[in-house]
Structure formats: C-alpha cells, structure tokens
Design a protein around this motif. Structure first.
Motif, PDB file in Angstrom:
ATOM      1  N   ALA A 139       6.296 -17.354   0.699  1.00 47.70           N
ATOM      2  CA  ALA A 139       5.916 -16.267   1.602  1.00 47.70           C
ATOM      3  C   ALA A 139       6.186 -14.867   1.057  1.00 47.70           C
ATOM      4  O   ALA A 139       5.377 -13.957   1.296  1.00 47.70           O
ATOM      5  CB  ALA A 139       6.619 -16.449   2.952  1.00 47.70           C
ATOM      6  N   PRO A 140       7.308 -14.615   0.357  1.00 49.32           N
ATOM      7  CA  PRO A 140       7.519 -13.246  -0.131  1.00 49.32           C
ATOM      8  C   PRO A 140       6.360 -12.712  -0.960  1.00 49.32           C
ATOM      9  O   PRO A 140       6.048 -11.515  -0.900  1.00 49.32           O
ATOM     10  CB  PRO A 140       8.809 -13.372  -0.957  1.00 49.32           C
ATOM     11  CG  PRO A 140       9.537 -14.516  -0.331  1.00 49.32           C
ATOM     12  CD  PRO A 140       8.473 -15.484   0.080  1.00 49.32           C
ATOM     13  N   TYR A 141       5.694 -13.601  -1.723  1.00 47.09           N
ATOM     14  CA  TYR A 141       4.575 -13.171  -2.558  1.00 47.09           C
ATOM     15  C   TYR A 141       3.399 -12.723  -1.683  1.00 47.09           C
ATOM     16  O   TYR A 141       2.875 -11.617  -1.829  1.00 47.09           O
ATOM     17  CB  TYR A 141       4.150 -14.316  -3.475  1.00 47.09           C
ATOM     18  CG  TYR A 141       2.963 -13.991  -4.361  1.00 47.09           C
ATOM     19  CD1 TYR A 141       3.131 -13.298  -5.559  1.00 47.09           C
ATOM     20  CD2 TYR A 141       1.672 -14.381  -3.991  1.00 47.09           C
ATOM     21  CE1 TYR A 141       2.033 -12.992  -6.370  1.00 47.09           C
ATOM     22  CE2 TYR A 141       0.576 -14.087  -4.793  1.00 47.09           C
ATOM     23  CZ  TYR A 141       0.763 -13.397  -5.986  1.00 47.09           C
ATOM     24  OH  TYR A 141      -0.327 -13.087  -6.780  1.00 47.09           O
ATOM     25  N   ASP A 142       2.972 -13.572  -0.771  1.00 46.70           N
ATOM     26  CA  ASP A 142       1.821 -13.245   0.077  1.00 46.70           C
ATOM     27  C   ASP A 142       2.108 -12.046   0.983  1.00 46.70           C
ATOM     28  O   ASP A 142       1.261 -11.159   1.155  1.00 46.70           O
ATOM     29  CB  ASP A 142       1.441 -14.464   0.923  1.00 46.70           C
ATOM     30  CG  ASP A 142       0.964 -15.620   0.080  1.00 46.70           C
ATOM     31  OD1 ASP A 142      -0.244 -15.721  -0.170  1.00 46.70           O
ATOM     32  OD2 ASP A 142       1.813 -16.415  -0.367  1.00 46.70           O
ATOM     33  N   VAL A 143       3.311 -12.011   1.566  1.00 44.58           N
ATOM     34  CA  VAL A 143       3.643 -10.921   2.475  1.00 44.58           C
ATOM     35  C   VAL A 143       3.684  -9.588   1.738  1.00 44.58           C
ATOM     36  O   VAL A 143       3.258  -8.558   2.264  1.00 44.58           O
ATOM     37  CB  VAL A 143       4.986 -11.213   3.183  1.00 44.58           C
ATOM     38  CG1 VAL A 143       5.485  -9.981   3.932  1.00 44.58           C
ATOM     39  CG2 VAL A 143       4.830 -12.377   4.154  1.00 44.58           C
ATOM     40  N   SER A 144       4.185  -9.593   0.495  1.00 46.75           N
ATOM     41  CA  SER A 144       4.251  -8.333  -0.263  1.00 46.75           C
ATOM     42  C   SER A 144       2.861  -7.764  -0.506  1.00 46.75           C
ATOM     43  O   SER A 144       2.658  -6.548  -0.449  1.00 46.75           O
ATOM     44  CB  SER A 144       4.986  -8.557  -1.590  1.00 46.75           C
ATOM     45  OG  SER A 144       4.252  -9.441  -2.429  1.00 46.75           O
TER      46      SER A 144
END
Length: 597
Positions: A105-110
């Motif tokens: 999730a950190p990748y997509d949310v960023s």
C-alpha cells in the motif's frame, strides 16, 4: 446492572466495513512524478463485490520499454486516455468513505497522494490496509517463499491470476484480502480497530485491555482510568469517550508513561457531559481531586504559591501558600504562580523596581535608637532603611507608606513603574554586555507580568456574584447544535451549564439553570471560587466571538473590566515591541443581551 453487549460495542465490524481494493500501473518513476498509467479498483463489503473502477491514464511522459513489456501498456494505448487530473476526482468519489486496500500500500498511496497534490485536489486521508504487511504476520515461510501478489494468489486459490494489469491485480488482491481476514478471525480480530492494533504489532497484553472500552458511550465527556484498587491513574476528556478510550489500546498511543498506565489499568469510568466547557472544567476538578499520577499537568493546584504584601507596620513581600482574609488589615496578594521559582522571580522584580525592605525581622512602629546598623541594601539605595528610625537617617512611616502603595498598585492596577524600572535595568546591563544578568531581569519581569495580568483578568470575574452568558451551538463532532449553549458563572466558578433545544425560547432554560446552579460562596479576594485554571477556561469561553452576556449581577459594584495601565497591556507592549509608555485601552465585556429562540 450488567449490560449485554456485542462485538459492535468495541468498534466497526469487518463484515460491515466497505473496502476499496486498488492497484496502479505506473511508468516506473518516482511518486512525485505521478506517472500513473492505469487505475483499477474493486469495492467490496461483507464478501460481496459492490462495484469496479478501471481506466487507463495518459501520464504525459513516455513509458519505458521494459515497463511496457511488463504491463502490456504502451504509449499508443494511453495516447487517447484522460490525464490523471481528470481521472482522480472520479476515483476519489468511488473510494469515498471506504477503507483503502492495496498490496504494498505505501507504494500505491504515495502515487495517489502525489497525483492529488499535482492536480491541486485534497487528499482525503482514508484508513489504509496493506495486504503485504498482513501476509507477513499471517503467512509462514513454510507456506510461501515470499509475499508477492502472485505467490499469495496461488496459495489462497484466487479466482483471478494477477498479470500486472490494474483491475486484474485488484481482483486478485480482493481474494487475498478475504483469505487473510479469515485467518484473522481465529486471532480474535473482528473489527477495523482490532485490525489496526494487530497490524501495528501491539502487544497481546495491551490488546487484551480492549474490553475496558466495552459499553462506554459514544458521547462527549471525561474518562477516568482506575487500577485494581480503584485508584484513579489518569483523567482525560474527549468528544467521543468510547473511541478515545479504545485508542489507548492501539499503536497510535506511543507515550511511555501512558503505556505504563494502560498496563496498570483495570477499569474506565465515563462521565458524560453536556458541553465542551463542562467537560474541560470537570477534567480539571477531577485531576485536582484525585491527584492522578499519570497526568503531567499540575496535580496540586490548590497549593500554588502566592506573593503577599504583608499587613504589618512596615510591610514586605513574602511567598505564601494561601490567601487569607486580611485585606482589610492592608495585605495584598499576587498570584497564583505556577511554581515557587516563578513567585521568587516576581518578588525579585518588585524589589528591583521599588525600595521595599527585604529583611524578615519584625520592625516596631518606632524603631529603637540603639537598633542594628544599616544593611548593604540600604547603603546601595535599594531600601529606605525604616529599621534605623528617622533619628538615625532612616525612612519615616509616611515615606515608606508611599513605597508600599506603589508596590500595591503594581500588583493590582498599574504596571508602568515596575516595567520602566526593569526595562531600564535591562538596557543598562545590555550596554555593559552583562547579558546573563540582563536575561535574569527579563525573566523576573516576565514572571511578574504573567502573574499580574492573569490575576487582574480573573479578579473582576471573581468579584461577580453571578454571570449568565450564551452562544449559539455550532456544528462540532460529538456536541449538540442548533440551540443555545448557556453558561452560569458565580465568582469565577462554573456553577452550571445547559443546552437549549433548537427553536425553543431559551429564557425558561436560563431561569431553570439559575435556580438549580451550584451555590458558590464569595471567595477571599483576589482568589476566585475555583481553581485558577478553571476560571481561565471560563474566561476563554466568555471571550469567544458570538458569546452574549444575558445578565451580570453586581456589575455596578464590580464591573467586568481590566485596568487601563494594568499588567496585561504592559505585557502585550513589552512582548510586541511597542513603546512602554503606550496607553492601553480599557476593556470590558459586552452588555446584557436578549436571546432569540
């Protein structure tokens, strides 16, 4: 009596939570570039698919060949696709109110956050669940060699095979999510709050304390943590008691002292309040009453020090712990102070400004001719030496009385002489490059002005037998809205508060509040009938925009006003750099008002 409760009492059940599982394909660049080429998302609740979202996105830059080979998305495919600024509003609306889920999730949310910033859209900051993090906690190495989406999809028998296209990968992530949530059920994770604590690696002992929030109302008020012996450990306030207490058992609470407190806690007592002011005041009173060890603020405010101008033949300054009824004999008080050190600094400030005696021995009205010799302070001109008597060159009673009255004025009404003397002393020390000593004078002046301005601000309210004020209830989470919030204050103490229904005539409620409010005895001036912190909270409420004074009893004898040359104006001029001689306006509260329904 015992209350039958359910899982829902502890949080939002996972089976009733809406999740939007999202996957992005990108150009492979940094999130700041917002190089998104495709968005795919699936909305699910209770295992049922509610909708899907899919679109290609023109990133505005070329797609590297190796990325095109991996995803199958090339420049030709996205040439006619909408730009990200056109796509994001539709996606945000699709995901509105849902918990966002992604694999890593950190990748997509960023990327989504960067895209919103670039398109000048507000990021809604949804709650986020990362299936990679969940899998690391729930899937052993003996089951899968890694936590890649394809590996987990095969392990859990996903109906969709991930192929580096956004919607396919989102569908596969849905199956992985459901499989992981099924495993969590065996660990007692049934709510979204449970999931947050589980993924944050909160200790089992701390998670086990979640039952303390069982049955607490979702209402504003005060809460008290108690240990097994019913001793109050901590007091706090919140607009939602249940939600706030639950937060103590999650990873969002990181304070070491509070972690220790939670370990000792055995129960939580809620106190529902009608208004925010009532909750704030109740919290202060409970802290003063129970002296909880885990509240950092002053837990013994009733023992705060005061500076006293003594009532004797030759008055002097003394630090005391209580205000006595000796004003008629000539005593005057300044305070309360936050600490003995602050009181001592204020005493030093007044001694710097006025040649008041500093010795503690008793001096008779007529000093003996064979009394002690003059002290060093007298030789330096810092004291009129009334102990010597007029015959030996000491100050007479009339001259000393003028000094005493100047000190009294500095304490209650006129700070100009004290400020001028200390500022002059600071300037002289600075010219001599004695900066540390100048700093000491600054600290003395600040301690004096802080205490004097606060006391002069509270004193009129302390002298007021009764004050009724009201303001419109504003929309605020957890608090009532639509009618009037009515406050009853007696001698600086909150004697009662109520909220009138929207559209109703408020005056009968005002009358009922005055009839049933707490009876408050007049305090010993200049103290208020409440803790100083409580009166400050009440004053802060009264000074808000929109507050109307309904009635003030005794305004003729004790008007609600501040002295023209008082410490508040002097402190403002000093801190803002205005000339010390500037005249400050006299301030007073607005006149009584009639409240419309």
């Amino acid at each position: 009596m015992p209350v039958q409760t359910s899982i829902e009492d502890l949080g939002r059940p996972l089976h009733a939570t809406t999740f939007v599982v999202v996957d992005l394909e990108t150009t492979g660049g940094a999130p700041a570039d917002a190089g998104i080429t495709e968005i795919g998302a699936v909305k699910v609740r209770g295992g049922e698919v509610l909708g899907e979202f899919q679109t290609l996105v023109n990133p505005g830059v070329g797609i590297p060949p190796f990325v095109a080979l991996l995803t199958g998305i090339n420049d030709a495919m996205v040439a006619g696709a909408p730009r990200l600024a056109e796509v994001l509003p539709s996606f945000l609306e699709f995901a509105r109110g849902a918990v966002l889920v992604a694999h890593n999730a950190p990748y997509d949310v960023s990327f989504l956050k960067a895209g919103c910033a670039k398109a000048q859209l507000a990021w809604p900051a949804p709650e986020v669940v990362d299936t990679v993090r969940l899998a690391r906690l729930l899937v052993g190495r003996d089951e899968a060699p890694d936590r890649k989406l394809g590996t987990l999809a095969r392990l859990f028998g996903a109906t969709t095979t991930p192929d580096h296209r956004a919607l396919s990968d989102a569908r596969a992530t849905v199956d992985v999510l459901h499989a992981l949530l099924a495993r969590l059920g065996g660990s007692g994770v049934q709510t979204l709050e449970d999931l947050a604590t589980f993924t944050s690696r909160v200790s089992a002992a701390r998670r086990a304390k979640r039952h303390l929030a069982l049955g607490l109302p979702s209402a504003p008020g005060v809460y008290l943590f108690r240990d097994a012996a019913e001793r109050v450990l901590y007091v706090g306030t919140s607009v939602d008691l249940r939600s706030r207490v639950r937060s103590y058992f999650t990873a969002s609470e990181t304070r070491p002292r509070i972690t220790e407190m939670v370990r000792l806690a055995a129960s939580v007592t809620p106190v529902v309040c009608t208004t925010a002011l009532e909750a704030e005041v109740h919290e202060l009173r409970l802290i003063a009453e129970h002296d909880p060890p885990y509240n950092r603020r002053s837990r013994r405010p009733e023992r705060s020090p005061w500076v006293k101008l003594t009532a004797e033949a030759w008055p002097r300054l003394s630090v005391v712990r209580e205000v006595r009824g000796d004003a008629g004999a000539g005593a005057q008080y300044l305070g309360p102070f936050s600490s003995p050190r602050a009181a001592e600094l204020a005493v030093a400030a007044l001694h710097e400004a006025f040649p008041l005696r500093q010795c503690t021995r008793r001096i008779p009205r007529r000093p003996a001719a064979d009394g002690p010799a003059a002290c060093v302070l007298a030789e330096m001109g810092r004291c009129g030496a009334p102990c010597l008597g007029v015959e030996r060159g000491g100050q007479d009673a009339e001259g000393y009385a003028r000094v005493v009255e100047s000190v009294r004025a500095a304490m209650v009404a006129d700070a100009r002489d004290a400020v001028a003397a200390l500022r002059a002393r600071m300037g002289l020390l600075a010219e001599q490059e004695r900066y540390e000593e100048a700093g000491e004078q600054r600290d003395r002046l600040d301690a004096y002005l802080r205490a004097a301005s606060a006391m002069q601000r509270r004193a009129p309210l302390a002298a007021c037998p009764e004050l009724v004020a009201a303001r419109r209830c504003t929309a605020r989470p957890g608090w009532p809205s639509g009618g009037w919030e009515v406050v009853l204050v007696r001698h600086g103490r909150l004697a009662g508060t109520t909220v009138t229904p929207a559209g109703a005539d408020p005056m009968p409620y005002v009358a009922a509040l005055r009839a049933t409010g707490e009876a408050v005895a007049a305090p010993v001036p200049p103290a208020t009938a409440a803790l100083a912190a409580e009166t400050e909270r009440v004053l802060a409420w009264l000074e808000q925009p929109g507050v109307r004074l309904v009635d003030v009893v005794g305004a003729e004898d004790a008007p609600w006003a501040s002295p023209v040359h008082g410490a508040a104006g002097a402190r403002h001029r000093w801190t803002s750099g205005e000339p010390s001689g500037a005249r400050g306006p006299e301030t007073a509260g607005p006149g009584p008002a009639t409240l419309p329904a």
